[in-house]
Structure formats: C-alpha cells, structure tokens
Design an enzyme around this catalytic site. Sequence first.
Site, PDB file in Angstrom:
ATOM      1  N   ASN A   1     -78.898  19.658 -40.898  1.00  0.00           N
ATOM      2  CA  ASN A   1     -77.914  19.470 -39.827  1.00  0.00           C
ATOM      3  C   ASN A   1     -78.507  18.550 -38.762  1.00  0.00           C
ATOM      4  OD1 ASN A   1     -79.705  21.679 -39.082  1.00  0.00           O
ATOM      5  ND2 ASN A   1     -78.296  22.202 -37.438  1.00  0.00           N
ATOM      6  N   ILE A   2     -77.618  17.852 -38.066  1.00  0.00           N
ATOM      7  CA  ILE A   2     -78.021  16.932 -37.010  1.00  0.00           C
ATOM      8  C   ILE A   2     -77.076  17.139 -35.841  1.00  0.00           C
ATOM      9  CG2 ILE A   2     -78.341  14.519 -36.363  1.00  0.00           C
ATOM     10  CD1 ILE A   2     -78.662  13.940 -39.395  1.00  0.00           C
TER      11      ILE A   2
ATOM     12  N   GLU B   1     -74.631  20.681 -45.028  1.00  0.00           N
ATOM     13  CA  GLU B   1     -73.874  20.611 -46.274  1.00  0.00           C
ATOM     14  C   GLU B   1     -73.044  19.336 -46.346  1.00  0.00           C
ATOM     15  OE1 GLU B   1     -74.226  23.153 -44.060  1.00  0.00           O
ATOM     16  OE2 GLU B   1     -73.109  24.865 -44.831  1.00  0.00           O
TER      17      GLU B   1
END
Length: 151
Positions: free
Chosen positions: A61-62, A74
């Site tokens: 995730n960012i 995802e």
Amino acid sequence: MEQSLHITFRHYERLADLPAEDRALVERAAEATARAYAPYSNFRVGAAVRLSGGEVVSATNIESEAFPSGMCAERSLLYYCSSAYAEQRVQAIAITSDPSERECYPCGACRQVLLDVERRQGTPIRIVMAGGGTATVVESAESLLPFNFKL
C-alpha cells in the site's frame, strides 16, 4: 421471497498448516510490508500473487498526503500485473499486514477489482488472507463480494 447465501472458506489456525504454495505466498506478502509507505495510518499492507507462468510478484500500500489518493496493496499489485504480465493469469493472491494482530481482509474496492480481474481472465483467483498467525482462504473473489457491481 427469502433466499439464503452460502460461502465456502477454509480457516487455518496456524500458518504452518497452509499448503506450501500458499505459505510461500504469505511469506512474500509479509516481506513486502517492509516496503509499504504508510506514514499516516502506520498500517503497512503487503500482497503477493502467483501468476500462471510461475512468477511471484508483490506490492504494498502507498499513502498520500492528499488522502484518499493512496492505493491499497492489492489494487497496486493487480493493476501492475494486468499491465506488465497481461498474458498471464493471476492464480492466487496473499494479503497480510504489519501490524498483524488479525487477518488482513481486502477492502470493498479491492474485492471488486479482484472480481474484475477474475472476469477478464476467465478463471477464479485463490485469495489467502493472513495475519495474527492464522489465515482464511477462499477460492474466488465471488465469495468475498457475492452482491457485486457488473456493467
């Protein structure tokens, strides 16, 4: 008319009980959490996929200062694979987090994208959601999003 819905899943009380391929995918997802950029939530998520050609690819995730412009692990991974490995199918995905007090489940947007990828490729994706030393596995995104969006 009243109807019912049945969802099949497998729960593993210990990660060691997962099939070897799933356990290796969870390990890759867990390693990916170290690369996550999550300075605001401090909730680092890693995802790893096994592709039909045998490759294992991972992403994180960012987060962004311009919330909600960040991206889940995802979706980052599935979008990348759709571009860089367009000729291959996603066979399985593992999702985990740090901290990992409980299993990491995909958000609604990620569930829809998982289903979109399944529809595009014409085959289901095995989803391994791990954390807190346990895991739950479903054989298709349809199990996570039975009432889904379809054009």
